[in-house]
Design a protein around this motif. Structure first.
Motif: not given
Length: 193
Positions: A56-62
């Motif tokens: 989920i954190q990776q999605l926020r960054e992507t």
């Protein structure tokens, strides 16, 4: 990435977690070996895994210009789910276009679909689509698929596999009669929005 499972293999798998021929309101559903196995699995995933939290954190960054909803429903369906809006989404606005990802807790597989709502016209325009997605959804689709595969190693299921009938099962949370279920309902959730 894991090898692509066949529809037959996945039908066999979901029969290990959903009792055949029983409605989910029947007390024998939860008491069955399959129902108990499903309950244990779902309860084991009530607290999101570190991998899901990191994803989920990776999605926020992507997707910095997108709104994200972790739509996982603990205690209910055997999947994690997330909605990723297309750019231009405004909370409370008339238009909501998203790519939705479903990641199974039963097998290392996932599904994506596009969701569209436009309330600016009388009667509201609403649809869900499985691939191929409309062009404006395809960039999000490709990036989301790439992240799922690189993070989890999951295999994306084709429409043919997702929509394979499993007529003797009823998903745990669906208020259905026997005969309506498809693999997507049993591997992930029957609820799509």
């Amino acid at each position: 990435m894991n090898p692509k499972p066949t529809a037959d293999e996945l039908v066999h798998l979901v029969h290990r977690y959903h009792p055949a021929g029983l409605l989910n309101e029947d007390p024998r559903y939860d008491a069955s070996e399959e129902g108990q196995r499903l309950t244990a699995l779902v309860h084991a995933h009530v607290t999101p895994s570190p991998a899901w939290t990191g994803f989920i954190q990776q999605l926020r960054e992507t997707f910095p210009n997108s709104h994200l909803w972790d739509t996982t429903v603990p205690y209910h369906d055997p999947c994690y789910s997330v909605r990723v809006s297309l750019p231009g989404f405004k909370p409370g606005g008339p238009r909501d276009d998203c790519v939705v990802a479903l990641l199974s807790q039963l097998a290392p597989v996932y599904a994506l679909y596009a969701s569209h709502t436009d309330k600016s016209l009388p009667g509201a325009d609403y649809w869900l689509r499985f691939p191929p997605f409309p062009p404006e959804f395809q960039s999000h689709e490709a990036r989301l698929a790439g992240l799922i595969e690189s993070t989890f190693g999951f295999t994306r299921l084709s429409n043919d596999i997702l929509l394979t009938p499993v007529p003797d099962l009823v998903p745990r949370t669906a208020n259905w009669e026997v005969g309506k279920a498809q693999l997507i309902d049993c591997l992930f959730t029957w609820h799509r929005w």
